[in-house]
Design an enzyme around this catalytic site. Structure first.
Site, mmCIF file in Angstrom:
data_model
loop_
_atom_site.group_PDB
_atom_site.id
_atom_site.type_symbol
_atom_site.label_atom_id
_atom_site.label_comp_id
_atom_site.label_asym_id
_atom_site.label_seq_id
_atom_site.Cartn_x
_atom_site.Cartn_y
_atom_site.Cartn_z
ATOM 1 C CG ASP A 123 -8.405 -61.828 26.342
ATOM 2 O OD1 ASP A 123 -7.922 -60.817 25.796
ATOM 3 O OD2 ASP A 123 -8.630 -61.896 27.558
ATOM 4 C CE LYS A 144 -7.437 -54.999 28.953
ATOM 5 N NZ LYS A 144 -7.319 -56.302 29.649
ATOM 6 C CD GLN A 171 -7.200 -57.532 33.269
ATOM 7 O OE1 GLN A 171 -7.798 -57.010 32.343
ATOM 8 N NE2 GLN A 171 -5.893 -57.767 33.242
#
Length: 297
Positions: free
Chosen positions: A119, A52, A96
């Site tokens: 997210d 990422k 994460q």
């Protein structure tokens, strides 16, 4: 001939399309910044975060890498999120998953500022998605919508079957496919571990999204001719390879492609699009924060 939906190629197009938006924001004095927070020593999680950050560097997004000892108190993670929420230079926050057992995952998701929740998992953002007014679409379902659109697959009027009911993929995917808007208007069935006669449900699908996390659980016998198959699963299984394993999806690719009009491979299908849509959401968050209009791909 079955069309293979190339997520790598489409993700590259999305990243290229974001560059102009990022340059527009830079001209206005706003540089998108994504903070990634990792509280784990899991090699896969470390790899995901590294990928990422590489994606961010490619398009011109500033990436902040924050590591927290997995044995640290949960309060250290909560306080880190609070600091990032308060930092005006941070536009997006990604914690994460998974987090250690002593950390309350739901508390983590609620802690993130909804305007920085790229997210799309904060309860406020989930509610807005269900209401048809999404601030951020969750990355994997949004990436799947992009893949379908690029392949000329319009869900309107189609029977869509989603196998899996996770908060990350299954539930938001079903919601997006049923929304009264472009990329939606499908009749959606959600299947899961308690579904009776799964094959009867999957055979009725015009569009099948497999997101159950079970290796090759769906094969060609469970599909009808001309179905569009989107395989979200990434499962490591033992194999006679240099690494000792290979990655397979939730769908048996070889038998499914005999029936499918179009299908995503594993790897190289949904995964690259998930990462691309994270960049998309970060740029969108920056534009919203700066009050700057940009064209998003």
């Amino acid at each position: 001939m079955t069309e293979i939906l190339d997520g790598e190629a489409l993700a590259a197009e999305v990243r290229e399309g974001l560059v102009a938006a990022i340059e527009r924001l830079a001209d206005a004095g706003a540089r998108p910044t994504l903070a990634t927070v990792l509280m784990s020593e899991d090699p896969a999680s470390e790899t995901y975060v590294s990928m990422k950050q590489d994606d961010c560097a490619e398009v011109g997004i500033e990436a902040r890498d924050i590591g927290i000892d997995p044995d640290a108190p949960a309060a250290e993670l909560y306080d880190t999120i609070d600091d990032l929420n308060a930092d005006p230079e941070v536009n997006g926050i990604l914690v994460q998953m998974p987090v250690p057992d002593h950390v309350d995952k739901r508390r983590v998701l609620r802690r993130i500022d909804p305007a920085k929740d790229v997210d799309g998992f904060h309860p406020e953002n989930v509610g807005r998605l269900v209401a048809g007014d999404a601030r951020f679409k969750p990355c994997t379902p949004h990436g799947i919508q992009k893949l379908l659109a690029a392949a000329g697959v319009d869900p309107e009027g189609k029977d869509a079957v989603v196998v899996g009911r996770s908060d990350i993929v299954g539930k938001p995917m079903a919601n997006l496919l049923m929304q009264k808007t472009a990329g939606g208007n499908a009749t959606v069935t959600v299947c899961h571990s308690r579904t009776d006669d799964l094959a009867a449900k999957t055979r009725g699908a015009d569009i099948l999204v497999a997101a159950a996390g079970a290796p090759e659980m769906i094969d060609g016998d469970m599909l009808s001719e001309g179905v569009v198959v989107v395989d979200v699963g990434v499962n490591r299984v033992d194999a006679d390879t240099e690494k000792g394993y290979e990655l397979v999806g939730d769908v048996d690719f070889e038998s499914a492609r005999e029936k499918a009009r179009a299908i995503t491979p594993v790897p190289g299908g949904v995964g690259p699009m998930t990462r691309a849509m994270l960049l998309y959401n970060t740029v969108k968050a920056t534009a919203q924060d700066a009050g700057v209009e940009v064209d998003l791909p």
